[in-house]
Design a protein around this motif. Structure first.
Motif, PDB file in Angstrom:
ATOM      1  N   TRP A 105       0.732  -1.172   0.051  1.00 16.27           N
ATOM      2  CA  TRP A 105       0.138  -0.044   0.063  1.00 16.27           C
ATOM      3  C   TRP A 105       1.006   1.297  -0.054  1.00 16.27           C
ATOM      4  CZ3 TRP A 105       1.451  -2.273   4.631  1.00 16.27           C
ATOM      5  CH2 TRP A 105       2.170  -1.342   5.491  1.00 16.27           C
ATOM      6  N   THR A 107       0.317   5.630   0.695  1.00 11.08           N
ATOM      7  CA  THR A 107      -0.854   6.849   1.228  1.00 11.08           C
ATOM      8  C   THR A 107      -0.893   8.180   0.446  1.00 11.08           C
ATOM      9  OG1 THR A 107      -0.713   5.486   3.264  1.00 11.08           O
ATOM     10  CG2 THR A 107      -1.839   7.597   3.361  1.00 11.08           C
ATOM     11  N   CYS A 117      -5.713   5.454   0.757  1.00  8.07           N
ATOM     12  CA  CYS A 117      -4.323   4.541   0.291  1.00  8.07           C
ATOM     13  C   CYS A 117      -4.742   3.612  -1.055  1.00  8.07           C
ATOM     14  CB  CYS A 117      -4.200   3.353   1.342  1.00  8.07           C
ATOM     15  SG  CYS A 117      -3.547   4.153   2.953  1.00  8.07           S
TER      16      CYS A 117
END
Length: 121
Positions: A105, A107, A117
């Motif tokens: 992931w 952000t 995200c």
């Protein structure tokens, strides 16, 4: 039996038209304009609605900040993080945390400052 079902997720923002266009560019769907309130009707079997409400005094959440809550964030599932990152940045997102490129992931903040995200499977 559930007491209720989720109708929509609503984001307060200074410019609902701009933020609806940003998320429509990422998620697809159809924007329904109701003036200071816009609904983004999402495609796909789950469908759903992401809504945007005008909030002239909107102050974006801080991320990360132990003194100020981020309130919530959206996790958006993508197949290719690099391609998705390039696309959201072109739409106006800002990187909040992409330092560890080996994670699943990354952000970002949308144009109104809400964190979200991009995540793989």
């Amino acid at each position: 039996m559930a007491l209720a079902e989720l109708g929509s997720v609503v984001l307060d923002c200074p410019d609902p038209h701009a933020l609806a266009a940003f998320y429509a560019g990422i998620l697809g769907g159809t924007v329904e304009d109701n003036g200071d309130w816009l609904d983004l009707r999402l495609p796909g079997p789950a469908g759903g609605t992401l809504a945007f409400q005008a909030a002239p005094g909107h102050v974006p959440p801080k991320w990360p900040s132990p003194e100020a809550s981020q309130q919530f964030h959206l996790d958006l599932t993508v197949e290719d993080l690099d391609a998705a990152e390039a696309a959201v940045l072109a739409l106006g997102a800002k990187v909040l945390d992409a330092a560890d490129r080996t994670r699943t992931w990354r952000t970002y903040a949308d144009p109104a400052g809400h964190p979200f995200c991009l995540c793989t499977g």
